[in-house]
Design a protein around this motif. Sequence first.
Motif, PDB file in Angstrom:
ATOM      1  N   LEU A 254     -32.530 -19.306  47.943  1.00  0.00           N
ATOM      2  CA  LEU A 254     -31.470 -19.793  48.843  1.00  0.00           C
ATOM      3  C   LEU A 254     -30.219 -18.922  48.752  1.00  0.00           C
ATOM      4  O   LEU A 254     -29.153 -19.325  49.215  1.00  0.00           O
ATOM      5  CB  LEU A 254     -31.116 -21.239  48.496  1.00  0.00           C
ATOM      6  N   ASN A 257     -27.721 -18.100  51.816  1.00  0.00           N
ATOM      7  CA  ASN A 257     -28.053 -19.085  52.847  1.00  0.00           C
ATOM      8  C   ASN A 257     -26.798 -19.899  53.159  1.00  0.00           C
ATOM      9  O   ASN A 257     -26.309 -20.637  52.306  1.00  0.00           O
ATOM     10  CB  ASN A 257     -29.172 -20.005  52.356  1.00  0.00           C
ATOM     11  N   VAL A 265     -32.535 -29.783  56.205  1.00  0.00           N
ATOM     12  CA  VAL A 265     -32.426 -29.777  54.740  1.00  0.00           C
ATOM     13  C   VAL A 265     -33.187 -30.960  54.139  1.00  0.00           C
ATOM     14  O   VAL A 265     -33.940 -30.814  53.163  1.00  0.00           O
ATOM     15  CB  VAL A 265     -30.943 -29.826  54.305  1.00  0.00           C
ATOM     16  N   VAL A 309     -29.877 -19.159  43.659  1.00  0.00           N
ATOM     17  CA  VAL A 309     -28.637 -19.316  44.426  1.00  0.00           C
ATOM     18  C   VAL A 309     -27.644 -18.246  43.986  1.00  0.00           C
ATOM     19  O   VAL A 309     -27.797 -17.637  42.927  1.00  0.00           O
ATOM     20  CB  VAL A 309     -28.002 -20.712  44.226  1.00  0.00           C
ATOM     21  N   SER A 313     -24.392 -18.926  48.646  1.00  0.00           N
ATOM     22  CA  SER A 313     -25.207 -20.101  48.998  1.00  0.00           C
ATOM     23  C   SER A 313     -24.254 -21.240  49.319  1.00  0.00           C
ATOM     24  O   SER A 313     -23.470 -21.655  48.467  1.00  0.00           O
ATOM     25  CB  SER A 313     -26.122 -20.494  47.833  1.00  0.00           C
ATOM     26  N   SER A 317     -27.679 -25.314  51.739  1.00  0.00           N
ATOM     27  CA  SER A 317     -28.398 -24.738  50.605  1.00  0.00           C
ATOM     28  C   SER A 317     -27.894 -25.318  49.286  1.00  0.00           C
ATOM     29  O   SER A 317     -28.651 -25.439  48.308  1.00  0.00           O
ATOM     30  CB  SER A 317     -28.273 -23.211  50.596  1.00  0.00           C
ATOM     31  N   SER A 321     -30.397 -27.399  46.733  1.00  0.00           N
ATOM     32  CA  SER A 321     -30.492 -26.998  45.333  1.00  0.00           C
ATOM     33  C   SER A 321     -29.946 -28.088  44.415  1.00  0.00           C
ATOM     34  O   SER A 321     -30.487 -28.334  43.331  1.00  0.00           O
ATOM     35  CB  SER A 321     -29.740 -25.677  45.097  1.00  0.00           C
ATOM     36  N   THR A 337     -22.388 -21.594  43.268  1.00  0.00           N
ATOM     37  CA  THR A 337     -22.486 -21.530  44.724  1.00  0.00           C
ATOM     38  C   THR A 337     -21.107 -21.564  45.393  1.00  0.00           C
ATOM     39  O   THR A 337     -20.082 -21.730  44.729  1.00  0.00           O
ATOM     40  CB  THR A 337     -23.357 -22.675  45.265  1.00  0.00           C
TER      41      THR A 337
END
Length: 408
Positions: A254, A257, A265, A309, A313, A317, A321, A337
């Motif tokens: 991911l 993303n 999702v 990630v 991300s 995403s 995750s 992230t």
Amino acid sequence: MKKKINNFYIKYFVILISIFIISCSSGDINNPEPIPEIDISEVTLTEPPANLSKELQIIWDTYQYLLQDHVDQKNLELDSLAEGAVIGIFENLNDQHSGYISPERFALQQSGFEGKFEGIGATVQQTKDGRRVVIVAPIDGSPAEEAGIKAGDIILAVDGVDTDGWTVMEAVNKIRGKGGSPVILTIQRIGESLPLDIKIIRGEIKLPSVRSTQLKEAPYAHIRVSSFTKETHTELKNVMKNLDKNNQGIILDLRRNPGGLVTSVVDIASEFLKEGSMVMYEIKGNGQRKNWLVKSKGKYTNIPMVVLVNEYSASGSEVLSGALQDHNRAVVIGTTTFGKGSVGIQRRLSNGGGIFYTVARWYTPLGRLIENVGLEPDVIQKQPGNETDDLQLDAAITQLNFQIDGES
């Protein structure tokens, strides 16, 4: 004594004159700024709509006064004035994920989740300070990639127009355009002292959002999900059905993303989580909570998996995750992230344009806030920009080896 008194009155008179002159001065004697005359005459204003709130009355009043009194009242562009009022509302909203979309650009926005659009083929996100937008990643084979755009490039200008203060939507709306037309991005690249001007010829961008590669060095599938569109779930199911017969695990990548449709999702999370599991929940502005649960029993709830990630991300995403992490379904590897955990919505306006704004914030099943914080991976593995080997992918292979060896 009489002379002293006269001197006193003379000085007093001089002081009074000085005060009068200063008080009547506008600061620049040579270029005095005239104060507009206050017109106390009665002006008949059209009655506002019945449901107009008291706070918005001043907008209606201003509109009416300009129509009746402005020196260029016959040439007023009412559409432009109305759009300016809407833009002003969002400038004072203190929501970096909000704004106005002009009618000519609104249709372009709708194509982003359809699987194809016309533009340069790159995903963008807001920089951490909220002042600019940064390239998350160019799409494979896109005009952006062919022109040399790279992940991490900060967009300073579009066709010479400074991007300072632009939202993501504003940037996307300016950069997208008809296939075959040029656009020049001025970017700041890591490692470069001076900005770079890159000319890109727009084209039609097809968006297959899922790509899978069977690794040669290990019996695992490397599944890259670049965004969440209407087709992503179908694409993922097709990939999973066609895994190599000797495949023993998957690496769900991911990285870079930027998110997409929340329904997509949830559909993907439902493939890997047990029935009844929570994917995430959202809290709206009025305090109302909405739980997003797995839609049906997943077909791949036991296959060993690792999630990759990085700092790009974002949004959906991070939701995916976070759900896999909270349910101990997958080990997450990479870097913290992006931290885009807000629920955005678009609304169409009567002029054919639209607005977008935040309506809620997302939380992981265990209640972790994503917005402005991001998610911490289980295993921190950085990827230096000058490193040719994919250290994060190597770490994922090592983790899967450990998981599978531990089970056998």
